[in-house]
Motif scaffolding. Sequence first.
Motif, short mmCIF file in Angstrom:
data_model
loop_
_atom_site.label_atom_id
_atom_site.label_comp_id
_atom_site.label_asym_id
_atom_site.label_seq_id
_atom_site.Cartn_x
_atom_site.Cartn_y
_atom_site.Cartn_z
N UNK A 93 71.10 60.98 -22.34
CA UNK A 93 71.35 60.70 -21.01
C UNK A 93 70.39 59.53 -20.53
N UNK A 94 69.09 59.37 -20.90
CA UNK A 94 68.67 58.22 -20.53
C UNK A 94 69.10 56.89 -21.11
N UNK A 95 69.77 56.82 -22.13
CA UNK A 95 70.29 55.69 -22.39
C UNK A 95 71.54 55.56 -21.73
N UNK A 96 72.55 56.54 -21.32
CA UNK A 96 73.53 56.39 -20.61
C UNK A 96 73.32 55.90 -19.27
N UNK A 97 72.19 56.54 -18.72
CA UNK A 97 72.08 55.94 -17.29
C UNK A 97 71.62 54.51 -17.14
N UNK A 98 70.69 54.16 -18.26
CA UNK A 98 70.29 52.56 -18.37
C UNK A 98 71.52 51.84 -18.43
N UNK A 99 72.31 52.08 -19.18
CA UNK A 99 73.51 51.33 -19.41
C UNK A 99 74.46 51.25 -17.96
#
Length: 480
Positions: A93-99
């Motif tokens: 979820x962290x990686x998705x929000x950064x993108x």
Amino acid sequence: MSGGARIAPFQWADYFETGFGEVDAQHHKLVDLVNALAQRAATGSEIQPAELSHVLDGLGSYALHHFTAEEALMVRVGLDERHLRSHRQSHADFVAQVEEMRHTADPTRAVPVLYRFVSSWLTFHILDTDQNMARQLRAVAAGSTPAEAFEAAAGYSSDPGNTALIAAVRNLLGLVAERNSELARINVSLEQRVAERTAELTTANQTLRHTLDSLQETRDRLLEADKLAAVGQLAAGVAHEINTPLGYVASNLGTLREYAERLLALVDTADRLAAGGRNADAWTAARDGTDLDFIREDLPTLVAESNRGLGQVSDIVHALQDFASAGPTETRQIAPAQMLNEAIQATAGTRQPGQEVVRSYATLPEMAVNPTLLGEALKALLDNAAKALGSDQGTIVVRAWRQDESLVVEVEDDGCGMDEATRGRIFEPFFTTRPVGQGRGLGLSSAYRIVHRHGGRLDVSSTPGKGSCFRVVLPLSPSP
């Protein structure tokens, strides 16, 4: 990001530590980033697109190294699959929000969103999820099974006061960031309004300046018209006063000539009567003493010169009367081209051989004018152009075209031109640059007055040695 932050709501402390060196090192970097974003949020300084991209690249690097290290550690120790699954999902979820933040519509307003994101991660993942992971790692190391460690960690209760306080600080700084962003937008709007108002004032000033220039031009024309009116009244009075005695002199001169002819005829009769008579010698002596032969020869010349002088005075009087004329009391429809051609034909005798007139007429409608007076004005302009050429060859260009609701006529020559001082006085009555006896100084001033009384204007542009251009602008329809 900027260095030397003055606002640092999160100081590194024991409660951030998990006891696992590589994990804690990555957490320390994230705390520093959160503090830097808090400083930016508090000051209202916008983050630029390139800077946002740099921050997001840093978060991506953090995710790559930190998450890989954490997940490898959990797998190596063998933590319960239930914890592994939820922990991995939080990482994803962290990686998705950064993108997702890489594609934000307005990067310059990203500080509040970015700050809330990383501070939330700090609060709910590092201080909660990662601490839960650390407790399970330590329990397994102490001999508990992964399932026992997971169950024990699930029953652990964190301090709600700390959680609430951290959330409050996060929300407060997020609110400050949003308010600063709103103030920045208001400031931009105010600057735009100031720029618009400044542009409006500039336009208004330009309009006012144009109006003032127009008023000044109108004032100058009114003063010129008043001056011409005063001179016209004076000219009318002078012409009247001169005209009466001029008539006496002309009449008397004719009578004196008749008397002189009678006396000379009487002398001829006396010559015949005295011839051969007793007093012939005395008569001859008296006759020779009066130089009668010279008088007989000179008298007609004197009378002729006097008549020419009277004719010149009469011309001046007529010019004064024309100048003082009330203006175009009677008008009729006439084609401008016809009026121009008649003026050119009437002034042909003033032009020297080799001086050419070039006509350039557009299609023009008929207009109501006094053709006699306006024709005199045009002849004055053509006569002036011929005199400007002198005895040299040259060209006079006569142009005429319609401009909106006006007729524009230009008479341009390539003659001697005028300096600024002469150009400033060219329409003054009795001003002339011609030698004495060759100009009365009333032609251009009369033309100016005639054009003005037709509701038009007469302007001139000139360059010494290159020629002059007189421009007449007349309304096609008379003013009501």
